[in-house]
Design a protein around this motif. Structure first.
Motif, PDB file in Angstrom:
ATOM      1  N   TRP A 195       0.822  -1.202   0.000  1.00  0.00           N
ATOM      2  CA  TRP A 195       0.000   0.000   0.000  1.00  0.00           C
ATOM      3  C   TRP A 195       0.860   1.258   0.000  1.00  0.00           C
ATOM      4  CZ3 TRP A 195      -0.567   4.361   2.896  1.00  0.00           C
ATOM      5  CH2 TRP A 195      -1.697   5.149   2.612  1.00  0.00           C
ATOM      6  N   GLY A 196       1.891   1.276   0.837  1.00  0.00           N
ATOM      7  CA  GLY A 196       2.769   2.448   0.938  1.00  0.00           C
ATOM      8  C   GLY A 196       3.473   2.749  -0.385  1.00  0.00           C
ATOM      9  N   LEU A 197       3.921   1.707  -1.080  1.00  0.00           N
ATOM     10  CA  LEU A 197       4.611   1.892  -2.357  1.00  0.00           C
ATOM     11  C   LEU A 197       3.649   2.472  -3.407  1.00  0.00           C
ATOM     12  CD1 LEU A 197       7.174   1.513  -4.017  1.00  0.00           C
ATOM     13  CD2 LEU A 197       6.462  -0.854  -4.444  1.00  0.00           C
ATOM     14  N   ASN A 198       2.432   1.929  -3.445  1.00  0.00           N
ATOM     15  CA  ASN A 198       1.438   2.442  -4.394  1.00  0.00           C
ATOM     16  C   ASN A 198       1.097   3.903  -4.097  1.00  0.00           C
ATOM     17  OD1 ASN A 198       1.264   0.007  -5.744  1.00  0.00           O
ATOM     18  ND2 ASN A 198      -0.495  -0.724  -4.543  1.00  0.00           N
ATOM     19  N   TYR A 199       0.982   4.233  -2.812  1.00  0.00           N
ATOM     20  CA  TYR A 199       0.658   5.605  -2.408  1.00  0.00           C
ATOM     21  C   TYR A 199       1.757   6.574  -2.858  1.00  0.00           C
ATOM     22  CZ  TYR A 199       0.158   9.648   0.702  1.00  0.00           C
ATOM     23  OH  TYR A 199       0.052  10.922   1.208  1.00  0.00           O
ATOM     24  N   MET A 200       2.995   6.213  -2.624  1.00  0.00           N
ATOM     25  CA  MET A 200       4.125   7.081  -3.001  1.00  0.00           C
ATOM     26  C   MET A 200       4.213   7.257  -4.517  1.00  0.00           C
ATOM     27  SD  MET A 200       7.057   5.706  -0.352  1.00  0.00           S
ATOM     28  CE  MET A 200       6.669   5.431   1.379  1.00  0.00           C
TER      29      MET A 200
END
Length: 237
Positions: free
Chosen positions: A212-217
């Protein structure tokens, strides 16, 4: 032919030669003889006085023709010199333009090759990453295990930036909770329930949080390094 005619022809010939010689001598700066041009002119005038009027005109015409030929030859030489100099300058300019064009083409080709190489490296890095679903869920995870998962999921050229953010946000604690805001997990999603879009196990699975964090960034900043640049300027992202 009478004696007078023979004499007149001889004098006319001598006068033509003398006159031409005088002209050439003056044009050459006096280098071809040391005789005085004034004396030569006086002698020419004396000789011409002994020549019949009709022959005088012929001699004078021949002299003027010789002078005109000399001037024409000098003008031709000057024109050739100017043409050669112009051609030399044009050749130098053409060579310079050709070199600049070749240098520009080489620089563009090098930049294109570098861009292709970088793109290939990024594609290889992306293809080498693992998806969150490829990890077997565990009851708990150490920091080292979470970091190892992140290295396998985040592209190599973006990992350090991703790691910097996680270090500041949660120190790699996938259960970290902000008591005042309620932000949760490795990347401190706010609210934490946002991470459910990456997996229902977002509270207990670091791989789901990393996903999720990678997609958000990527979506908000273009990449983890883009997110890290923003974080450095604002202390949040």
């Amino acid at each position: 032919m009478s004696r007078i005619s023979v004499r007149g022809f001889a004098v006319a010939s001598a006068t033509a030669v003398t006159t031409v010689g005088a002209v050439v001598g003056v044009a050459a700066g006096g280098e071809q003889g040391s005789s005085d041009p004034v004396e030569a002119t006086a002698a020419d005038a004396s000789l011409l006085a002994e020549i019949p009027t009709g022959q005088q005109a012929q001699v004078q015409t021949a002299s003027l023709t010789q002078q005109a030929d000399i001037q024409s030859t000098a003008a031709d030489a000057e024109a050739r010199k100017a043409a050669e100099e112009s051609a030399r300058k044009q050749a130098a300019e053409d060579a310079k333009a050709k070199k600049e064009a070749a240098d520009k083409e080489a620089a563009e080709k090098l930049a294109e090759e570098r861009a292709k190489k970088k793109e290939a490296e990024q594609a290889a890095s992306r293809s080498a990453t693992r998806d969150a679903d490829s990890f077997t869920p565990q009851a708990s995870y150490t920091v080292a295990e979470v970091q190892a998962m992140a290295r396998q999921m985040v592209p190599g050229d973006q990992f350090q930036c991703f790691s910097n953010i996680v270090n500041h946000e949660s120190t790699w604690n996938y259960r970290a909770t902000n008591p005042s805001s309620g932000a949760y997990g490795l990347v401190q999603a706010l609210p934490g329930s946002k991470m459910a879009s990456a997996g229902a196990d977002w509270q207990t699975n670091p791989a789901t949080q990393i996903k999720w964090g990678l997609n958000y960034m990527n979506e908000r900043y273009g990449s983890p390094c883009g997110a890290w640049s923003f974080w450095q300027a604002n202390n949040w992202y």
